[in-house]
Design a protein around this motif. Structure first.
Motif, PDB file in Angstrom:
ATOM      1  N   ARG A  43     -29.421  -5.007  28.281  1.00 54.15           N
ATOM      2  CA  ARG A  43     -30.368  -6.027  27.969  1.00 54.15           C
ATOM      3  C   ARG A  43     -30.116  -6.633  26.518  1.00 54.15           C
ATOM      4  O   ARG A  43     -29.434  -5.836  26.005  1.00 54.15           O
ATOM      5  CB  ARG A  43     -31.828  -5.422  28.409  1.00 54.15           C
ATOM      6  CG  ARG A  43     -32.296  -4.571  27.180  1.00 54.15           C
ATOM      7  CD  ARG A  43     -33.623  -3.785  27.658  1.00 54.15           C
ATOM      8  NE  ARG A  43     -33.359  -3.144  29.060  1.00 54.15           N
ATOM      9  CZ  ARG A  43     -32.795  -2.085  28.984  1.00 54.15           C
ATOM     10  NH1 ARG A  43     -32.531  -1.105  27.986  1.00 54.15           N
ATOM     11  NH2 ARG A  43     -32.978  -1.359  30.085  1.00 54.15           N
ATOM     12  N   ASP A  44     -30.582  -7.997  26.695  1.00 52.51           N
ATOM     13  CA  ASP A  44     -30.355  -8.452  25.307  1.00 52.51           C
ATOM     14  C   ASP A  44     -31.675  -8.482  24.397  1.00 52.51           C
ATOM     15  O   ASP A  44     -31.888  -9.346  23.651  1.00 52.51           O
ATOM     16  CB  ASP A  44     -29.626  -9.999  25.307  1.00 52.51           C
ATOM     17  CG  ASP A  44     -30.646 -11.105  26.140  1.00 52.51           C
ATOM     18  OD1 ASP A  44     -31.793 -10.515  26.703  1.00 52.51           O
ATOM     19  OD2 ASP A  44     -30.261 -12.035  26.414  1.00 52.51           O
ATOM     20  N   SER A  45     -32.893  -8.197  25.089  1.00 53.97           N
ATOM     21  CA  SER A  45     -34.140  -8.077  24.462  1.00 53.97           C
ATOM     22  C   SER A  45     -35.121  -6.733  25.046  1.00 53.97           C
ATOM     23  O   SER A  45     -34.674  -6.256  26.100  1.00 53.97           O
ATOM     24  CB  SER A  45     -35.061  -9.346  25.005  1.00 53.97           C
ATOM     25  OG  SER A  45     -35.260  -9.363  26.292  1.00 53.97           O
ATOM     26  N   VAL A  46     -35.967  -6.578  24.281  1.00 50.22           N
ATOM     27  CA  VAL A  46     -36.612  -5.178  24.643  1.00 50.22           C
ATOM     28  C   VAL A  46     -38.203  -5.691  24.494  1.00 50.22           C
ATOM     29  O   VAL A  46     -38.531  -6.210  23.693  1.00 50.22           O
ATOM     30  CB  VAL A  46     -36.201  -3.976  23.572  1.00 50.22           C
ATOM     31  CG1 VAL A  46     -36.996  -2.615  23.894  1.00 50.22           C
ATOM     32  CG2 VAL A  46     -34.876  -3.843  23.692  1.00 50.22           C
ATOM     33  N   ARG A  47     -38.852  -4.902  25.249  1.00 47.64           N
ATOM     34  CA  ARG A  47     -40.390  -5.207  25.271  1.00 47.64           C
ATOM     35  C   ARG A  47     -40.816  -4.522  23.785  1.00 47.64           C
ATOM     36  O   ARG A  47     -40.392  -3.324  23.457  1.00 47.64           O
ATOM     37  CB  ARG A  47     -41.134  -4.540  26.237  1.00 47.64           C
ATOM     38  CG  ARG A  47     -40.947  -4.852  27.678  1.00 47.64           C
ATOM     39  CD  ARG A  47     -41.752  -3.928  28.656  1.00 47.64           C
ATOM     40  NE  ARG A  47     -40.985  -2.552  28.709  1.00 47.64           N
ATOM     41  CZ  ARG A  47     -41.561  -1.697  29.544  1.00 47.64           C
ATOM     42  NH1 ARG A  47     -42.564  -2.002  30.435  1.00 47.64           N
ATOM     43  NH2 ARG A  47     -41.279  -0.571  29.743  1.00 47.64           N
ATOM     44  N   CYS A  48     -41.692  -5.220  23.163  1.00 43.61           N
ATOM     45  CA  CYS A  48     -42.086  -4.727  21.845  1.00 43.61           C
ATOM     46  C   CYS A  48     -43.785  -4.715  21.849  1.00 43.61           C
ATOM     47  O   CYS A  48     -44.490  -5.422  22.284  1.00 43.61           O
ATOM     48  CB  CYS A  48     -41.335  -5.589  20.791  1.00 43.61           C
ATOM     49  SG  CYS A  48     -42.003  -7.373  20.685  1.00 43.61           S
ATOM     50  N   TYR A  49     -44.165  -3.907  21.030  1.00 43.77           N
ATOM     51  CA  TYR A  49     -45.515  -3.736  20.671  1.00 43.77           C
ATOM     52  C   TYR A  49     -45.737  -3.616  19.053  1.00 43.77           C
ATOM     53  O   TYR A  49     -44.984  -3.034  18.457  1.00 43.77           O
ATOM     54  CB  TYR A  49     -46.237  -2.525  21.444  1.00 43.77           C
ATOM     55  CG  TYR A  49     -45.818  -1.245  20.798  1.00 43.77           C
ATOM     56  CD1 TYR A  49     -46.621  -0.413  19.945  1.00 43.77           C
ATOM     57  CD2 TYR A  49     -44.552  -0.732  21.191  1.00 43.77           C
ATOM     58  CE1 TYR A  49     -46.155   0.749  19.486  1.00 43.77           C
ATOM     59  CE2 TYR A  49     -44.277   0.753  20.964  1.00 43.77           C
ATOM     60  CZ  TYR A  49     -45.030   1.302  20.017  1.00 43.77           C
ATOM     61  OH  TYR A  49     -44.463   2.719  19.547  1.00 43.77           O
TER      62      TYR A  49
END
Length: 387
Positions: free
Chosen positions: A148-154
């Motif tokens: 993927r080119d982006s990741v879930r973030c918190y």
């Protein structure tokens, strides 16, 4: 009779490590940071983070940069160990990262394969991977093979216990507006009723749709973790983090079997072997390795394979500048922890919007040290063939 010529492979084009520069850099924090370990009297508020940076340069002029860190004690020990083993890299082929990791481990074999010894190697190992990706002209995630080119973030940095719940709610609003997708807050106070009040207030503030996590920083015993864990079920948390001592695999396994909410842990462990015990015993739903703590990217990739084989979720701890690449290369959709503490160290920023953190198109890790980072250097050593 027709003869077919067989092409002969050209000799491999080799490069050699010319020098290694190690820097000990102390990052001051604007405010003393407190989590449950401070409130229970086990630690003092954190006022700075010690970083070990490694810059590896080759004869062909390529350079890779990597880093490790220590919160509170340990930074000088990491720097000292790295300084001792770094000369063994001079003249080596920087592509042979796995072999070099093993070579450096054996250089300091008497101090073991975990803890400060391998954390010292992490900065060098990360620099070698950064270098390899730069030589290929690729972002590290692409070199590894991105899913993927982006990741879930918190975000975690706005949820510490030294701030009032009103301030935490204000921080959460600002964080969500910045494009970060989830919020994690600290719990584990001596009065668990206060923890529940804070979680309830924040959940009501951000709404049910926003991913919410809590982190007890190892401060509960088994009965408390079970009791509070059950009370937290109503808030629809993504996970409960470090409810028990980091090495209590049996206790974590009991919680993972008993609670609907996922159990996350692993950030404090310092080797693949220690993480494997969590996997083997079913002690974790979401594994939280920290590449600088377990010895670098080489070891992280070994652990990621084990986690993938067990169909575990992954949420690497801290160091988002490294972990966004590693998470993007993990087969199952992961999380990355957003901390803004490290911003002064680098000239670049990671992009967040729509709840996700995006890879940049820059080669390697895509980071360069800022002038401010150079100004915070407290010790430095340059190693080359002349030493």
């Amino acid at each position: 009779m027709t003869t077919t010529s067989v092409p002969v492979a050209a000799p491999a084009v080799l490069d050699r490590i010319e020098s290694v520069t190690l820097s000990s850099i102390t990052l001051p924090l604007p405010t003393g940071i407190s989590d449950a370990k401070v409130l229970t009297g086990r630690q003092r508020p954190m006022t700075e983070v010690a970083f070990l940076f490694a810059e590896v340069r080759t004869e062909a002029g390529f350079e890779g940069v990597g880093f490790g860190y220590s919160k509170r004690a340990g930074g000088p020990a990491q720097f000292a160990h790295a300084r001792e083993v770094a000369p063994d890299l001079i003249g080596e082929d920087p592509s042979d990262i796995g072999r070099l990791w093993t070579k450096l481990v054996w250089s300091g074999a008497s101090v073991g394969r975990s803890g400060a010894a391998t954390q010292a190697l992490a900065a060098i190992d990360v620099a070698l991977w950064d270098l390899k990706a730069k030589r290929a002209g690729l972002p590290l995630a692409k070199l590894l093979g991105a899913h993927r080119d982006s990741v879930r973030c918190y975000n975690t940095s706005g949820g510490f216990l030294h701030e009032s719940i009103a301030q935490v709610m204000e921080n959460a609003t600002r964080t969500l507006e910045s494009g970060v997708g989830g919020i994690k807050i600290k719990v584990g106070q001596p009065d668990s009723a206060e923890d529940l009040r804070r979680v309830r207030a924040l959940r009501e503030h951000i709404g049910d749709a926003v991913p919410l996590m809590v982190d007890a920083n190892q401060q509960w015993d088994r009965p408390t973790a079970m009791r509070v864990g059950r009370a937290l079920e109503e808030f629809g948390l993504v996970w409960i983090e470090e409810p028990l001592d980091a090495y209590d695999a049996e206790g974590h396994a009991q919680l993972a079997r008993s609670l609907d909410t996922a159990i996350a842990t692993g950030e404090m462990l310092t080797s693949v072997a220690e993480h494997y015990e969590l996997i083997r015993t079913g002690a974790v739903d979401i594994l939280q390795p920290d590449a600088p703590r377990i010895g670098g990217i080489t070891q992280f990739l070994k652990l990621a394979t084990l986690a993938d084989h067990s169909n575990l979720q992954l949420a690497p701890h801290f160091a988002m500048e490294i972990h966004v690449h590693l998470a993007a290369a993990y087969p199952h959709e992961p999380w990355v922890e957003h901390f803004d503490w490290l911003h002064p160290l680098f000239n670049e920023r990671l992009e967040t919007h729509g709840g996700r953190m995006y890879l940049s198109g820059r080669p390697g890790l895509g980071i360069t040290l800022s002038e401010q980072a150079r100004a915070w250097t407290v010790d430095r050593v340059h190693v080359d063939a002349s030493r």
